[in-house]
Design a protein around this motif. Structure first.
Motif, PDB file in Angstrom:
ATOM      1  N   ALA A 194       0.694 -13.261  -1.509  1.00 36.10           N
ATOM      2  CA  ALA A 194       0.184 -12.820  -2.664  1.00 36.10           C
ATOM      3  C   ALA A 194       0.087 -11.274  -2.483  1.00 36.10           C
ATOM      4  CB  ALA A 194      -1.303 -13.228  -2.668  1.00 36.10           C
ATOM      5  N   ILE A 195      -0.186 -10.653  -1.297  1.00 38.64           N
ATOM      6  CA  ILE A 195      -0.073  -9.262  -1.094  1.00 38.64           C
ATOM      7  C   ILE A 195       1.067  -8.796  -1.410  1.00 38.64           C
ATOM      8  CG2 ILE A 195      -0.290  -7.592   0.758  1.00 38.64           C
ATOM      9  CD1 ILE A 195      -2.531  -8.907   1.909  1.00 38.64           C
ATOM     10  N   SER A 196       2.332  -9.551  -0.910  1.00 36.31           N
ATOM     11  CA  SER A 196       3.649  -8.961  -1.226  1.00 36.31           C
ATOM     12  C   SER A 196       3.943  -9.104  -2.779  1.00 36.31           C
ATOM     13  CB  SER A 196       4.413  -9.866  -0.543  1.00 36.31           C
ATOM     14  OG  SER A 196       4.683  -9.986   0.806  1.00 36.31           O
ATOM     15  N   PHE A 197       3.482  -9.913  -3.370  1.00 38.06           N
ATOM     16  CA  PHE A 197       3.668 -10.096  -4.894  1.00 38.06           C
ATOM     17  C   PHE A 197       2.987  -8.814  -5.791  1.00 38.06           C
ATOM     18  CE2 PHE A 197       5.527 -14.412  -4.785  1.00 38.06           C
ATOM     19  CZ  PHE A 197       6.788 -14.258  -5.476  1.00 38.06           C
ATOM     20  N   SER A 198       1.661  -8.724  -5.134  1.00 37.00           N
ATOM     21  CA  SER A 198       0.952  -7.777  -5.658  1.00 37.00           C
ATOM     22  C   SER A 198       1.605  -6.182  -5.491  1.00 37.00           C
ATOM     23  CB  SER A 198      -0.414  -7.668  -4.964  1.00 37.00           C
ATOM     24  OG  SER A 198      -1.245  -6.636  -5.528  1.00 37.00           O
ATOM     25  N   GLU A 199       2.047  -5.917  -4.220  1.00 31.94           N
ATOM     26  CA  GLU A 199       2.668  -4.788  -3.882  1.00 31.94           C
ATOM     27  C   GLU A 199       4.150  -4.359  -4.680  1.00 31.94           C
ATOM     28  OE1 GLU A 199       1.738  -2.129  -1.302  1.00 31.94           O
ATOM     29  OE2 GLU A 199       0.100  -3.046  -1.976  1.00 31.94           O
ATOM     30  N   THR A 200       4.641  -5.659  -4.860  1.00 29.71           N
ATOM     31  CA  THR A 200       6.107  -5.638  -5.559  1.00 29.71           C
ATOM     32  C   THR A 200       5.751  -5.238  -7.080  1.00 29.71           C
ATOM     33  OG1 THR A 200       7.017  -7.118  -4.034  1.00 29.71           O
ATOM     34  CG2 THR A 200       8.154  -6.874  -6.251  1.00 29.71           C
ATOM     35  N   PHE A 201       4.685  -5.912  -7.740  1.00 31.00           N
ATOM     36  CA  PHE A 201       4.495  -5.767  -8.994  1.00 31.00           C
ATOM     37  C   PHE A 201       3.801  -4.036  -9.155  1.00 31.00           C
ATOM     38  CE2 PHE A 201       1.783  -5.986 -12.775  1.00 31.00           C
ATOM     39  CZ  PHE A 201       2.623  -6.550 -13.783  1.00 31.00           C
ATOM     40  N   LEU A 202       3.320  -3.678  -8.511  1.00 25.27           N
ATOM     41  CA  LEU A 202       2.556  -2.343  -8.535  1.00 25.27           C
ATOM     42  C   LEU A 202       3.553  -1.174  -7.956  1.00 25.27           C
ATOM     43  CD1 LEU A 202      -1.141  -3.160  -7.677  1.00 25.27           C
ATOM     44  CD2 LEU A 202      -0.179  -2.932  -9.743  1.00 25.27           C
ATOM     45  N   ASN A 203       4.679  -1.869  -7.600  1.00 19.12           N
ATOM     46  CA  ASN A 203       5.574  -0.614  -7.041  1.00 19.12           C
ATOM     47  C   ASN A 203       5.071  -0.068  -5.596  1.00 19.12           C
ATOM     48  OD1 ASN A 203       7.376  -0.919  -9.078  1.00 19.12           O
ATOM     49  ND2 ASN A 203       6.171   0.552 -10.535  1.00 19.12           N
ATOM     50  N   GLY A 204       4.352  -0.994  -4.885  1.00 21.52           N
ATOM     51  CA  GLY A 204       3.516  -0.351  -3.566  1.00 21.52           C
ATOM     52  C   GLY A 204       4.482  -0.047  -2.767  1.00 21.52           C
ATOM     53  N   ARG A 205       4.385   0.101  -1.401  1.00 16.79           N
ATOM     54  CA  ARG A 205       5.352   0.626  -0.343  1.00 16.79           C
ATOM     55  C   ARG A 205       5.610  -0.457   0.502  1.00 16.79           C
ATOM     56  NH1 ARG A 205       3.621   2.651   4.799  1.00 16.79           N
ATOM     57  NH2 ARG A 205       5.463   3.929   5.707  1.00 16.79           N
ATOM     58  N   ASP A 206       4.850  -1.414   0.656  1.00 17.09           N
ATOM     59  CA  ASP A 206       5.299  -2.689   1.727  1.00 17.09           C
ATOM     60  C   ASP A 206       5.292  -4.042   1.037  1.00 17.09           C
ATOM     61  OD1 ASP A 206       5.536  -1.023   4.198  1.00 17.09           O
ATOM     62  OD2 ASP A 206       3.529  -0.727   3.894  1.00 17.09           O
ATOM     63  N   ALA A 207       6.309  -4.761   1.336  1.00 16.68           N
ATOM     64  CA  ALA A 207       6.239  -6.357   1.045  1.00 16.68           C
ATOM     65  C   ALA A 207       6.512  -7.034   2.353  1.00 16.68           C
ATOM     66  CB  ALA A 207       7.241  -6.556  -0.072  1.00 16.68           C
ATOM     67  N   TYR A 208       5.970  -8.352   2.464  1.00 17.68           N
ATOM     68  CA  TYR A 208       6.113  -9.213   3.638  1.00 17.68           C
ATOM     69  C   TYR A 208       6.579 -10.429   3.282  1.00 17.68           C
ATOM     70  CZ  TYR A 208       3.063  -5.305   5.188  1.00 17.68           C
ATOM     71  OH  TYR A 208       2.794  -3.969   5.668  1.00 17.68           O
ATOM     72  N   PHE A 209       7.308 -10.457   2.337  1.00 14.71           N
ATOM     73  CA  PHE A 209       7.971 -11.830   1.974  1.00 14.71           C
ATOM     74  C   PHE A 209       8.710 -12.409   3.421  1.00 14.71           C
ATOM     75  CE2 PHE A 209       8.020  -9.924  -2.119  1.00 14.71           C
ATOM     76  CZ  PHE A 209       7.218 -11.010  -2.703  1.00 14.71           C
ATOM     77  N   ASP A 210       9.638 -11.400   3.992  1.00 11.82           N
ATOM     78  CA  ASP A 210      10.410 -11.578   5.358  1.00 11.82           C
ATOM     79  C   ASP A 210       9.353 -12.112   6.329  1.00 11.82           C
ATOM     80  OD1 ASP A 210       9.231  -9.170   5.342  1.00 11.82           O
ATOM     81  OD2 ASP A 210      10.917  -8.496   6.339  1.00 11.82           O
TER      82      ASP A 210
END
Length: 724
Positions: A194-210
């Motif tokens: 959920a955090i990773s999708f939020s960061e990706t959608f908001l052009n954030g700095r980090d995503a943790y899908f991996d």
């Protein structure tokens, strides 16, 4: 596919109860979803709260839940529904269904592991450029966002598929109003996605899908290794049970022979066994020339001649002619099945270390959720953004999973029990391994333990042998068997009664006779000697039968090896001093006591215990049973009588004394491995939890650390397999 039962579908299941003569009953169920020490504790505790359930033991290796019921009137359907409400579906135990379920579980784990591995590698392929961009490499915001979306497109579906093993378990637990160890894992994975999708959608700095898919990949490696470990323990019991034929020849009332599945054999059925076949169930010989190879059961390499009316145990090989037998027990109650149950019992037990791990695991769920909540609330209160506080809370959930603690002892016990089985030692409990690792003094019985246990008659007239043979044929004592070998086939005495440590008495041609110790037979002037028997009719003269016995080939080597390991060694024997001294010198033992009765041996063990010694008793006769039960740890040879094997903690299948040394080495090594695992798990959590709370560990690093901790304890346990 195994069925699950709910309130509407269980119906009348009383046919699955095993009724006992005292009015009680037993029920075996196949439980799915139990994966750790905490599951075992919860299931057994809740089962004991049910009306009519007096005992409950779940074997995590086989999935079998053995319940003792106060009455056959207890409804099995009610028990199954109670298990379902706990989140553990159950069915009546069926070995075939259990095997299918384990195979299906293994295939599911392999498939999930493959998907997680694919997702981790490919999600990482898009994450590496993002990490490079954090070190001032050329990667624009738009490119970084594309890389994050690509990582999510691959990693998220793989994480959802691979995580179903954990999600389903967590959902079953939550539906039952409880939380198992899969709950925080599932929450951590879902929040990470959920955090990773939020960061990706908001052009954030980090995503943790991996991180999410890598966590599941490493967790599934641990689950698969655990599955393989338990399969190796199950295979030992399965190898024995595989020796039973899948079908048997049964004679109906008209004498016609037909083939039926082994599972359909019931006490009283008449069976036919051909030369070269194994006895399928414990049975009484009705007709035929029975010469049985019992080496699998007793370690006795010489085939035994069995007279009509005698017991033939399951697993023995018929080496002579066609036999007609009457079944005395079903296949699950046979001697072979009893040995398999010993192995199953050794794979998972309530040892001191397991109980310690249980208590620690029981504290895990409330403590870790409280820590995660405190991390989120504290971080937000001290000025962190909600996003950063939530990331830290997720890292706490992931990094503190006690999988390493839950695997610390069971993995060691399973590997140790499997290794000892391959070396010819059956372990009846993990607690026995712990006690064996603590021993500092070894006590040996002489006859049948340090010596061959197959004494030969010397200087005895054939007329005396013929008189004593009917009583000897009714006894399994080594010297009685020597009389039988010298006398050959013949009649068996009637109304035979065996007296522990003294001898046997019965009726021969209408006259009462005794065979055994001098005082038991009525000779008061002779000293008790283990290398002789006395025989006499009630009102007749008494005659002596003398025997010779030789030390085992590896006895001296085993004694020397025990001393090299810092153990003191002693002989406690009922034989005369001269004979005991001769054997003691031959095998290299300085301390010995002779002329001891059963109560004397037990008293000697008690005295050693009172003096602070941790005694290992190795004995094989009825006169050793009390001493075996009183010792800190006990070992019985495979040729020992049933009472001694029941009193012992370990049983040697091939009677080689070097197996005693091997058992002690493995027990000591298992203790070291368990303590190392405990120490590592404690140190890991003391370091990892605070690091995650203060933000030094992100979800990706937490996934690697937690999964790595489980792999470390599992691989550490596997060191026992090769003896390193």
């Amino acid at each position: 596919m195994a069925l699950t039962f709910d309130a509407a579908s269980t119906g009348d299941m009383s046919a699955f109860l095993r009724r006992r003569e005292d009015g009680r009953a037993g029920l075996d169920l196949l439980v799915t979803g139990a994966r750790c020490a905490g599951c075992i504790s919860k299931i057994e505790r809740e089962m004991l709260r049910l009306p009519g359930v007096e005992s409950a033991r779940l074997n995590l290796s086989t999935g079998r839940l053995a319940l003792g019921l106060t009455s056959a009137a207890v409804d099995p359907g009610h028990v199954i529904r109670a298990l379902g409400s706990l989140g553990y579906p159950a069915t009546p135990f069926d070995p075939g269904a259990a095997l299918q379920q384990r195979d299906r579980e293994g295939r599911q784990l392999i498939l999930a592991l493959a998907v997680a591995g694919f997702g981790a590698m490919n999600a990482m392929m898009f994450s590496v450029p993002i990490w490079a961009g954090l070190f001032d490499q050329e990667l624009g915001p738009a490119t970084r966002t594309v890389m994050m979306w690509m990582s999510g497109a691959i990693g998220a579906p793989c994480a959802v598929f691979a995580g179903m093993t954990f999600f389903k378990s967590a959902w079953r637990s939550l539906r039952a109003g409880r939380a198992n160890m899969d709950v925080p894992i599932s929450v951590g994975v879902i929040l990470t996605l959920a955090i990773s999708f939020s960061e990706t959608f908001l052009n954030g700095r980090d995503a943790y899908f991996d991180a999410a898919v890598s966590l599941l990949f490493l967790l599934l490696i641990g689950r698969w290794l655990d599955h393989k470990l338990r399969s190796s323990a199950r295979s030992a019991a399965g190898d024995l049970l595989a020796l039973q034929a899948s079908s048997v020849s049964l004679l109906d009332a008209s004498g016609r022979e037909r083939s039926v599945p082994l599972s359909e054999v019931r006490p009283g059925d008449v069976l036919r066994v051909r030369p070269g076949d194994r006895i399928p169930v414990d049975a009484t010989l009705e007709a035929g020339d029975a010469l049985l190879d019992n080496s699998l059961l007793t370690g006795e390499s010489v085939p035994e001649r069995v007279a009509p009316g005698a017991l033939c145990r399951a697993g023995a090989v018929n080496t002579a002619g066609l036999l007609t037998l009457r079944a005395r027990a079903a296949s699950e109650d046979s001697a072979l099945a009893a040995i398999a149950r010993l192995i199953e019992a050794g794979a998972q037990s309530r040892s001191r270390y397991v109980r310690l791990a249980d208590r620690a695991a029981a504290l895990y769920v409330p403590v870790v959720h409280a820590a995660a909540l405190a991390t989120f609330a504290g971080g937000w209160a001290f000025g962190l953004e909600p996003r950063e506080a939530l990331i830290r809370a997720v890292a706490v959930l992931i990094v503190t999973c006690p999988c390493a603690l839950g695997l610390a002892v069971p993995a060691v016990q399973i590997v140790a029990s499997a290794r000892l089985f391959r070396k010819g030692v059956l372990v009846k409990s993990g607690a026995a391994l712990e006690r064996l690792a603590e021993v500092d003094h070894v006590v040996f019985d002489k006859t049948g333990v340090l010596t061959e246990g197959r004494p030969a008659l010397i200087h005895t007239p054939s007329s005396v042998i013929a008189m004593a043979a009917p009583l000897a044929r009714a006894s399994n004592h080594p010297m009685s068997r020597a009389v039988v070998r010298a006398a050959g086939d013949g009649p068996v005495a009637e109304a035979v009664v065996e007296h522990a440590g003294l001898g046997v008495e019965g009726v021969i041609n209408g006259r009462r006779a005794r065979l055994g110790r001098a005082a038991f037979v009525g000779v008061t002037t002779a000293r008790p000697v283990e290398t002789e028997l006395w025989f006499g009719f009630e009102d007749g003269p008494k005659v002596r039968l003398r025997f010779s016995d030789t030390p085992r080939p590896d006895a001296a080597r085993a004694v020397a090896a025990l001393r090299e390991r810092g153990l003191t060694v002693e002989i406690l024997s009922g034989d005369q001093a001269g004979v005991v001294e001769t054997v003691a010198k031959a095998v290299g033992i300085c301390d010995w006591r002779a002329g001891l009765l059963p109560q004397d041996k037990a008293g000697a063990v008690d005295a050693l215990t009172a003096a602070g010694r941790k005694v290992l008793m190795v004995g094989d006769g009825l006169n050793d049973a009390a001493a075996l039960a009183r010792a800190h740890a006990a070992i019985a040879p495979g040729s020992a009588i049933e009472a001694s094997q029941n009193a012992a903690d370990l049983v040697l299948t091939d009677d080689a004394l070097m197996a005693v040394v091997e058992a002690i080495d493995v027990a000591r090594s298992a203790r070291r491995r368990a303590l190392e695992n405990f120490g590592f798990a404690a140190l890991y959590n003391l370091v990892a939890a605070p690091a995650a709370m203060i933000g030094l560990v992100n979800p990706f690093v937490a996934a690697l650390a937690m999964s790595g901790s489980s792999l470390v304890v599992t691989l550490n346990a596997l060191r026992l397999r090769s003896g390193r």
